[in-house]
Write a protein that holds these residues in place. Structure first.
Motif, PDB file in Angstrom:
ATOM      1  N   THR A  37      -9.888  10.181  -2.375  1.00  0.00           N
ATOM      2  CA  THR A  37      -9.746   8.729  -2.283  1.00  0.00           C
ATOM      3  C   THR A  37     -10.929   8.131  -1.531  1.00  0.00           C
ATOM      4  O   THR A  37     -11.565   8.812  -0.718  1.00  0.00           O
ATOM      5  N   SER A  38     -11.184   6.872  -1.770  1.00  0.00           N
ATOM      6  CA  SER A  38     -12.278   6.192  -1.065  1.00  0.00           C
ATOM      7  C   SER A  38     -11.843   5.713   0.320  1.00  0.00           C
ATOM      8  O   SER A  38     -12.674   5.302   1.127  1.00  0.00           O
ATOM      9  N   LYS A  39     -10.537   5.779   0.585  1.00  0.00           N
ATOM     10  CA  LYS A  39     -10.012   5.307   1.876  1.00  0.00           C
ATOM     11  C   LYS A  39      -9.349   6.486   2.587  1.00  0.00           C
ATOM     12  O   LYS A  39      -8.210   6.855   2.307  1.00  0.00           O
ATOM     13  N   GLU A  63      -9.046   8.647   6.526  1.00  0.00           N
ATOM     14  CA  GLU A  63      -9.192   8.535   7.978  1.00  0.00           C
ATOM     15  C   GLU A  63      -8.723   9.834   8.620  1.00  0.00           C
ATOM     16  O   GLU A  63      -7.534  10.150   8.611  1.00  0.00           O
ATOM     17  N   LYS A 114       0.827  -1.210   0.000  1.00  0.00           N
ATOM     18  CA  LYS A 114       0.000   0.000   0.000  1.00  0.00           C
ATOM     19  C   LYS A 114       0.862   1.260   0.000  1.00  0.00           C
ATOM     20  O   LYS A 114       2.029   1.240   0.422  1.00  0.00           O
ATOM     21  N   ASP A 162      -5.231   6.550   1.885  1.00  0.00           N
ATOM     22  CA  ASP A 162      -4.687   5.409   1.140  1.00  0.00           C
ATOM     23  C   ASP A 162      -4.849   5.732  -0.341  1.00  0.00           C
ATOM     24  O   ASP A 162      -5.954   5.776  -0.862  1.00  0.00           O
ATOM     25  N   ASP A 196      -4.429  -0.311   7.358  1.00  0.00           N
ATOM     26  CA  ASP A 196      -5.822  -0.119   6.955  1.00  0.00           C
ATOM     27  C   ASP A 196      -6.251   1.315   7.251  1.00  0.00           C
ATOM     28  O   ASP A 196      -6.213   1.755   8.401  1.00  0.00           O
ATOM     29  N   TYR A 210      -9.349   3.873   7.142  1.00  0.00           N
ATOM     30  CA  TYR A 210     -10.808   3.842   7.018  1.00  0.00           C
ATOM     31  C   TYR A 210     -11.440   4.792   8.029  1.00  0.00           C
ATOM     32  O   TYR A 210     -10.858   5.089   9.070  1.00  0.00           O
TER      33      TYR A 210
END
Length: 356
Positions: free
Chosen positions: A95-97, A99, A2, A109, A234, A236
């Protein structure tokens, strides 16, 4: 593998004030209580002020002694929230990710947005240029393959920088980091580590996990994991927020009640604003205390009714802290966290976004 960004808005509160009043640029700027009051602590300061040794959590009196010609301003959290919401909305759209960590920091991400580390660096530069052009605020972006390393890279390139830590260079990057640059390592912890010969991350490697556990208990295990650069990858936004809070590490261990209560006021105010930003009422208030001997204590109280009052947080935590202070153990960190939420459907945005 990633590719993760840690985006941090440089000296955010002070930068917003400079953006609103360009005449402040180039001058030491301290956000906090007035030195004329003789009490309180520094909430944040710009990089000009940091050249004089001023930092968050320092008593306002000491900050004035270090830099009496600095500009002292009270925090204007409502304005900072508006600017933060706009910038975070922009970052979230990339981005869809995504936080968000706080009003001035977020992880992205971008694995699906870029093909390699060089392209990631170019993308980061575009983000920085957009934020500066539209808000007059500089930002720093750390880029790596997990959140820990991205955050450490971000810290190393502040202010207004970009730093990439890719897999081949991760060990070399970690090796020369000072132990106090690792998250959660404060001034007194650094002294304890130096006492046994640990000054840099490479010194931690010489000890090994078992020896660190023998010397420092559970903290030794945490220290070993940090030194390996192991971290979550991760990114999110949690569907259901369980709690939110903030911590401040003191510039030195203290039992001084005026200093400690002033820090509680800052934490209570900031946590309340975070909750209002999420349109949440809270019921449980938790005080976190870290002492000079690495021990962490938490004390909680559940209110009879839901609240969005900073005074409820402050008065509750003040009572909890007063009880703890009877132990006469110097304190190095204070934190406040609220939980047991419900949505506040009656809250309305006080600030019209078009106003700024």
């Amino acid at each position: 593998m990633k590719i993760i960004f840690c985006v941090d808005l440089d000296a955010f509160f002070a930068s917003v004030e400079e953006s609103l009043n360009p005449g402040l640029k180039g001058k030491p700027l301290i956000i906090g209580s007035s030195p004329l009051e003789g009490r309180g602590v520094v909430s944040t300061c710009n990089y000009e002020a940091r050249k004089y040794g001023i930092k968050s959590g320092m008593s306002i009196v000491k900050a004035y002694r270090l830099c009496p010609f600095a500009v002292f301003l009270p925090p204007r959290l409502e304005i900072y929230e508006v600017v933060s919401e706009r910038i975070m909305s922009f970052l979230r759209s990339l981005t869809s990710k995504f936080e968000q960590l706080s009003v001035d920091e977020a992880f992205l991400d971008v694995t699906e947005k870029v093909r390699d580390w060089e392209e990631a660096k170019e993308f980061a530069n575009e983000i920085k240029e957009f934020i500066f052009k539209n808000y007059g605020i500089t930002s720093s972006i750390g880029i790596s393959f997990n959140k820990l390393l991205a955050k450490l890279a971000c810290q190393k390139c502040k202010p207004n920088g970009i730093k990439v830590v890719d897999p081949p260079n991760a060990k070399e990057f970690l090796k020369d980091l000072r132990v106090e640059e690792l998250p959660g390592i404060g001034k007194q912890t650094t002294k304890e580590l130096k006492r046994v010969g640990i000054k840099k991350v490479e010194d931690i490697w010489k000890f090994g996990l078992k020896e660190l556990q023998r010397l420092f208990g559970n903290f030794g295990s945490e220290l070993y994991i940090l030194s390996q650069g192991e971290g979550e990858d991760d990114v999110y936004e949690r569907d259901e927020l369980k709690s939110l809070g903030k911590e401040i590490t003191l510039s030195e261990d203290t039992l001084d009640r005026i200093t400690l209560f002033s820090i509680l006021q800052i934490l209570a105010r900031d946590v309340t604003e975070y909750a209002k930003h999420q349109n949440l009422l809270f019921k449980t208030i938790t005080l976190k205390i870290k002492t000079k001997n690495f021990k962490v204590y938490t004390r909680s109280k559940t209110l009879k009714t839901f609240s969005d009052s900073s005074q409820d947080i402050f008065s509750t935590c003040k009572k909890l802290l007063e009880e703890f202070l009877k132990r006469e153990i110097p304190i190095r960190l204070l934190g406040i966290r609220v939980s047991k939420f419900c949505k506040n459907s009656t809250l309305k945005k006080f600030w019209n976004k078009k106003h700024f």
